[in-house]
Design an enzyme around this catalytic site. Sequence first.
Site, PDB file in Angstrom:
ATOM      1  N   ASP A  81       0.811  -1.223   0.000  1.00 29.02           N
ATOM      2  CA  ASP A  81       0.000   0.000   0.000  1.00 29.02           C
ATOM      3  C   ASP A  81       0.842   1.270   0.000  1.00 29.02           C
ATOM      4  O   ASP A  81       0.325   2.364   0.220  1.00 29.02           O
ATOM      5  CB  ASP A  81      -0.923   0.012   1.224  1.00 29.02           C
ATOM      6  N   ASP A 113     -19.025  32.856 -35.766  1.00 28.16           N
ATOM      7  CA  ASP A 113     -18.094  31.737 -35.904  1.00 28.16           C
ATOM      8  C   ASP A 113     -18.462  30.552 -35.024  1.00 28.16           C
ATOM      9  O   ASP A 113     -18.010  29.433 -35.267  1.00 28.16           O
ATOM     10  CB  ASP A 113     -16.668  32.186 -35.559  1.00 28.16           C
ATOM     11  N   LEU A 132     -16.246  24.483 -41.280  1.00 32.61           N
ATOM     12  CA  LEU A 132     -15.689  24.329 -42.621  1.00 32.61           C
ATOM     13  C   LEU A 132     -14.828  23.075 -42.706  1.00 32.61           C
ATOM     14  O   LEU A 132     -14.878  22.334 -43.692  1.00 32.61           O
ATOM     15  CB  LEU A 132     -14.867  25.570 -42.991  1.00 32.61           C
TER      16      LEU A 132
END
Length: 524
Positions: free
Chosen positions: A36, A290, A426
């Site tokens: 651990d 945009d 685009l």
Amino acid sequence: MQLTLWTYEGPPHVGAMRIAASMRGVHYVLHAPQGDTYADLLFTMIERRGQRPPVTYTTFQARDLGGDTAELVKRHVREAVDRFQPDALLVGESCTAELIQDQPGALAQGMGLTMPVVSLELPAYSKKENWGAAETFYQMVRNLLKEQTPANNQHDPMTWQHQGRRPRVNLLGPSLLGFRCRDDVLEVQKLLTLHGIDVGVVAPLGAGVEDLKRIPDADLNVCLYPEVAESSCSWLERNFGMPFSRTVPIGVGATHDFLVEVHDMLGMEPPAPDEGYRRSRLPWYSESVDSTYLTGKRVFIFGDGSHALAAARICSEELGFTVVGLGTYSREMARPVRAAAKALGLEALISDDYLAVEAAMAKAAPELVLGTQMERHSAKRLGIPCAVISTPMHVQDVPARMSPQMGWEGANVIFDDWVHPLMMGLEEHLIGMFRHDFEFVDGHQSHLGHTGGAGAADHSALTDIPADGDDALHWTADGEAELKKIPFFVRGKVRRNTEAYARDVGCRVINSETLYDAKAHFKA
């Protein structure tokens, strides 16, 4: 207990380590076996810290279990105190050590040490990391402030007006291994300072024992991260009468609401409604021409409670996205997440099973995933863009630069981080037009994830779909080509529907005609 290769949260003692490593002058003695002792990697590798966490392990072995492990605990406590001289000592046990019931906290408290000793009892088999961090911070605050508890818990947050000073608040909750906590603290401090509000104590991140004792000197507490600080803020409210803010300032709308809430509690004039438009670029970007390609984008959100709730609000109110999935692995935050999902017409996913999350993601067919490091892997397999908004995270999500999530600048960072994985309008059209040209290579790295490919395909090849017995289906090259023309975010659903249709009509080979027939069938 569940065997898995991934977990969203570690055991609660990892949460305790986060608090100990976040603070100054605090040391954590952890009763744990050799297996651990992995915490160093969490902080030095993921958090990119130059210091090892202040943790001493008892590192008992199998042969020690036949002897006196209690004496082993005491020896390591003495050695840690002598070596590190801490101002406060945390003592607890790991999930494995919990099974042998040594109660190391009680042992340390009985050793007569001069510094405060905080015993941590963290049930490893019913609770997890965030709860462990919250409980550790709560026990630290409670143990260090219990002697200062007033008989009358009346606290006036407008005392600053009578004392002729600026108002003062505490920022509670930021810790190491939190998502952008360091940067959030700096941004919120800057935000409050611009409004004439001083910051008294930031805890646990960077705080010492004496800093915690100064918490009651402030006018109110700001609960920046409810997963870590809400229980401590509630205790301070009950015992000291200190009110605390509940709005997490992630996003333009939430930041404005946060400022209004804090100003109202302090008796100050609230900020102008248009401040977000003047100080953050997100509102202008999200309303510009945009960004019209963002409108209606389908988004799947999964993370810790605070960041998932904030992301849902930003997506639905500020960016014009359509939220098609909302969930969290934080069961402590299940109620508010369910309420937010219901308001969006959804059913919240409360789960810590990454496979269930991936299945829900595939079913929702989003165009963008906002999640943890695991959702990034799942989204890559599904070919969906992804941005990380929450822990657990990879080292690449701990940038060296300033990259907050809160405040006005945090809104700018969020806009960039969430939009960059998406293809611009685009670009999306061009890829759709030229995807099948021989110059186009499917294997090229893109924002859609590293799905890979092999360029031009062999049109005579058949794609096998694994199935039992004689039910195997085969996609022809022209069928696959036609399928690729369908937008990626619904392509998986179309494939499943087409295969279901083919099985229903007894068709073993799926070509473009089968695809058209299936489309007509499901539209009928």
